[in-house]
Structures are given as structure tokens and as C-alpha cells.
Write a protein that holds these residues in place. Sequence first.
Motif, PDB file in Angstrom:
ATOM      1  N   TYR A   1       4.459  -3.839  -3.620  1.00 23.60           N
ATOM      2  CA  TYR A   1       3.829  -5.034  -4.199  1.00 23.60           C
ATOM      3  C   TYR A   1       4.846  -6.161  -4.333  1.00 23.60           C
ATOM      4  O   TYR A   1       4.526  -7.332  -4.160  1.00 23.60           O
ATOM      5  CB  TYR A   1       3.229  -4.676  -5.561  1.00 23.60           C
TER       6      TYR A   1
ATOM      7  N   ARG B   1      -4.639  -0.794  -5.969  1.00 24.22           N
ATOM      8  CA  ARG B   1      -4.209  -1.365  -4.690  1.00 24.22           C
ATOM      9  C   ARG B   1      -3.456  -0.408  -3.769  1.00 24.22           C
ATOM     10  O   ARG B   1      -3.139  -0.770  -2.635  1.00 24.22           O
ATOM     11  CB  ARG B   1      -3.350  -2.617  -4.924  1.00 24.22           C
ATOM     12  N   GLU B   2      -3.143   0.814  -4.213  1.00 27.62           N
ATOM     13  CA  GLU B   2      -2.393   1.727  -3.344  1.00 27.62           C
ATOM     14  C   GLU B   2      -2.448   3.165  -3.866  1.00 27.62           C
ATOM     15  O   GLU B   2      -2.795   3.409  -5.018  1.00 27.62           O
ATOM     16  CB  GLU B   2      -0.920   1.286  -3.246  1.00 27.62           C
TER      17      GLU B   2
ATOM     18  N   GLU C   1       1.702  -7.620 -14.609  1.00 33.72           N
ATOM     19  CA  GLU C   1       2.094  -8.379 -13.413  1.00 33.72           C
ATOM     20  C   GLU C   1       2.283  -9.866 -13.703  1.00 33.72           C
ATOM     21  O   GLU C   1       2.952 -10.564 -12.937  1.00 33.72           O
ATOM     22  CB  GLU C   1       1.051  -8.183 -12.306  1.00 33.72           C
TER      23      GLU C   1
END
Length: 336
Positions: free
Chosen positions: A49, A20-21, A230
Motif C-alpha cells: 500500500y 484491499r489484499e 491511513e
Amino acid sequence: MKLIVKEYILKLKHTFTISRESIDVQPSLIVELQSNGISGYGEATSNPYYNITVPMMMADLNNLRPIIEACENETPEEFWQLIHPYLKQNMFALCALDLAYTDLYARKKGKKLYEYWNYTTDNNPLTDYTIGIASIEKMVSKMKELPWPIYKIKLGTHEDIAIVTELRKHTDAIFRIDANCGWGIEETINNAVELKKLGVEFLEQPMKADNWEAHREVFKYSVLPIIADESCIIEEDVAKCHNHFHGVNIKLVKCGGLTPGKRMIEQAKQLGLKTMVGCMTESSVGISAIAHLLPQLDYVDMDGALLLAEDIANGVTIKEGKIYYAEGNGTGVTLK
């Protein structure tokens, strides 16, 4: 007791990419607590996040300065319980503070932290080394740059199996896969079959954090163990992970420090879950705190300081996955 907070910008050796990054630098908060000529150190890194920045952490801690500095002789558990209500919305700041206080407390007792906890370090697990997402050629190059017994490989691309297939040609090391919520149910189940053939030990957080039905489905059918990351943030999440994951990766920065982290490890063990602690690209300040939990862990991912172009502290050293403790008491950290 005196509170000192400071921001550092940690420069990475390589651009670090996950599903995601991508980042080239990692902002980090260092907390120092001083008492009677002794200092304890803690750390928490920023994270988009979770919408946490270093200025936010500094502001929240500075607002609590009178309460923090009035403390002196409380145990780490008592101190955490006192401060937690004020920092419920910023567990990252609480982590940095908890690490510093726990470090200081052990130093004042004249003991290394694992000694204070009565842990023995004879069977500590080895840490993995993370290979971030890049071109296959670049990932192979990064792996060859640092021969290691266990690699954590970041995935979540359209060529995940091809990546691992190529990496396997260049090493006999154990592979762990972290898709950072980048896969779906069928993709995870199917990938597990292929990845098991390629010597993968487990999959970490393949799907989105809150999709519990999907986690349950994969838990039932995956041929590889699934480790929550997560999906396991705070203490209450450990019980949720039971029968949805085979283990939990606890991040001290997310759960609020060593004090709750220890409780999460104990709870996970009681539920039959594998235990792991991971890092968030911290310097040796945060990494050295993790090291003292090693006797309680099945797996560990504490390579954060190894990913830095320049470390800001001295603490534990890591050679070919094995962790060597610093000479000093507490976590053994000193700032450079």
C-alpha cells in the motif's frame, strides 16, 4: 557502532485478508545495532500500500552505513534528527533504525525502555486480537480458536453487518471494527448505528484516507467514535485529524519509529484525541517496542506476533490481551 540488516520472511498462521489484499507471508527487515558488546533491535515490515519493500529499506540503510556507524553517544532524539533528512522518503527504514537505536540506548543505560522514559505500567491497556476477512464460518472459527477480551474485526465486504451479528453470537468480547478505507459516508453512518447495537467500541478508518470532507461529515454524525489510521501517517497529520476523527492510530513503521511516535501521542493528547498504537504484522521485535508505549495509550493493537506461525524473536508475551514485559533491558528482545 556496527549496523547489521537482515530480511526475514514471516509465515502467518492463517491467510490474512483485509479490504484491499490477502497475504500468507510477511517480509520483514530486522536491524541490529551493536556497541560495546550490547545489541539493540528494530523492525519494519514491507507494505505494498505504501510501496515499501525490504530490499528498498536495506539499500537505503546500507547507503547511510558510514553516518550511522559513526554515531555512538547521541540521545535517540538527536540520532533521529540526524538521520531523518536522509530517510524522509523511507520512514519504514527509519523506524527499524530508530527502534534499534532507542533499544540499544536504554540497554546501555541499564534500564527497560519504559523505565528510561519514566513511565509507570500500572494501567496498561489490553491489546485486541485481529480477525481478518474470510467466510463467516472461518471468521467464527478463528475467533473460537483464541478466546480473547477484545477483537478487532476486519470488514469492507458486502455482508459486514451479517458478519458481526454472527460473531456476536459466540462471544461477549469487545469488538472494534477496521474497514481499511472500504466504506462510504452513508454506509459508515448507517453501519455505526447497527454496530453500536452489537457491542462495537469504535470504527477504524472506514473511508479513504484523503477524503477529509467525508471524514468531517462522519465525525459529526456517527454514533460510534472514529479512529484514524491511513489518514494519520506522520507527525503533521495529527493536527489534521482534529475535528475529523475522535482518535488516532499511530503506526511506528509509518511515522518513523518510537521517537516521532511519542511526539504524536503527546500532540494527540493535547488536542483531546484518543491515542492508539497499531502494528503491521511485525514479529516480537517490533511488538516489544510498542509495548513500552502502553502507559501513554487508550487503546493498542499489538497482536502481530500472535498471527505468526513461528516468531523469530523472544520479547514481550501476551496472554488474554495482557502484556508481560521481558526480563532484559531496553525492549527486552532477543533473536532466536
